[in-house]
Design an enzyme around this catalytic site. Structure first.
Site, PDB file in Angstrom:
ATOM      1  CG  HIS A 120       3.540  15.167 -14.838  1.00  0.00           C
ATOM      2  ND1 HIS A 120       2.334  15.327 -14.185  1.00  0.00           N
ATOM      3  CD2 HIS A 120       4.358  16.136 -14.343  1.00  0.00           C
ATOM      4  CE1 HIS A 120       2.417  16.343 -13.339  1.00  0.00           C
ATOM      5  NE2 HIS A 120       3.624  16.852 -13.433  1.00  0.00           N
ATOM      6  CD  GLU A 122       0.890  10.354 -15.810  1.00  0.00           C
ATOM      7  OE1 GLU A 122      -0.005  10.357 -14.948  1.00  0.00           O
ATOM      8  OE2 GLU A 122       1.988  10.943 -15.676  1.00  0.00           O
ATOM      9  CB  CYS A 150      -2.083  15.525 -12.445  1.00  0.00           C
ATOM     10  SG  CYS A 150      -1.172  15.965 -13.951  1.00  0.00           S
ATOM     11  CB  CYS A 153      -1.423  13.299 -17.086  1.00  0.00           C
ATOM     12  SG  CYS A 153       0.260  13.849 -16.723  1.00  0.00           S
TER      13      CYS A 153
END
Length: 244
Positions: A120, A122, A150, A153
């Site tokens: 992701h 992040e 999420c 993360c």
């Protein structure tokens, strides 16, 4: 644009860099204000809510917080990173990790191309920043991301000791900053990160909506082309006379 969400945090038990902020979301404060006014004077809340306040009189609704120019600037950089994900055929989410006024890392969403479910935006920014400063802890740093983090993360953000998270669009399916769960509000955790949501929310959300709309159009076009090809193929099955 929706009012930015200001998310409360508790003092960090092991870091002097954590911050105490007010746990207020504009819409919730508005609702409670109306309830108090209704209890005091029946009918007054409806009249006040249905019309603008008289000039010079205080409104029962809190003012929408202004987004600081600094937050706008760094969120714009996260949006640029999201466009890199779009160019690669990935869901357009971008992140920027900042220390003071210095950008120390950027990242964009690439789980498909990277064959990595953890890739992701992040996570990419956190990894790059940790390598840049040669430390897995990033105290005092801020993370700007175009979509609400999420749970995965959020966990990495807390382990890295990020001081502040600023996100754009809310994620009603996997958001861990209040949309589905509120990971950062758990007082039992040993690190607490302040969260501000809804910064450039409309712009960040529009980028995601346009991406998925284009993907749906492409999928429909592919299905239509497949049906057309199937209809133009010669029929090799024997007819009734041939089968006898």
């Amino acid at each position: 644009m929706s009012a930015p969400l200001v998310h409360a945090v508790l003092p960090d038990s092991d870091s002097v860099e954590s911050r105490d902020v007010l746990n207020v979301q504009g819409s919730q404060a508005s609702i409670s204000g109306v309830a108090e006014l209704t209890a005091a004077e029946p009918g007054a809340a409806a009249a006040s809510a249905s019309s603008d306040p008289t000039p010079g009189e205080p409104s029962i609704f809190p003012a929408v917080p202004e987004v600081p120019e600094r937050d706008r600037r760094f969120m714009a950089l996260a949006q640029a990173a999201a466009e890199e994900a779009r160019a690669a055929g990935e869901v357009p989410v971008g992140a920027v990790l900042v220390r003071g006024d210095e950008v120390i890392a950027t990242g964009f969403n690439h789980p498909i191309g990277g064959h990595d479910p953890s890739a992701h935006a992040e996570m990419a920014a956190l990894r790059a920043a940790a390598q840049a400063v040669e430390n897995y802890r990033l105290p005092g740093c801020e993370l700007y991301v175009t979509l609400e983090p999420c749970l995965m993360c959020a966990g990495a953000i807390m382990h890295a000791r990020i001081a502040r998270v600023v996100f754009g669009a809310r994620d009603p399916k996997t958001g861990a900053c209040g949309s589905v769960v509120d990971a950062f509000a758990n007082p039992q955790l040993n690190h607490h990160t302040s969260v501000v949501g809804g910064v450039l929310e409309n712009e960040c959300g529009a980028a995601l909506k346009s991406f998925f709309a284009e993907r749906r159009r492409a999928s429909r076009a592919a299905r239509a082309a497949a049906r057309a090809d199937a209809g133009s193929e010669p029929d090799n099955e024997p007819g009734p006379a041939e089968s006898l």
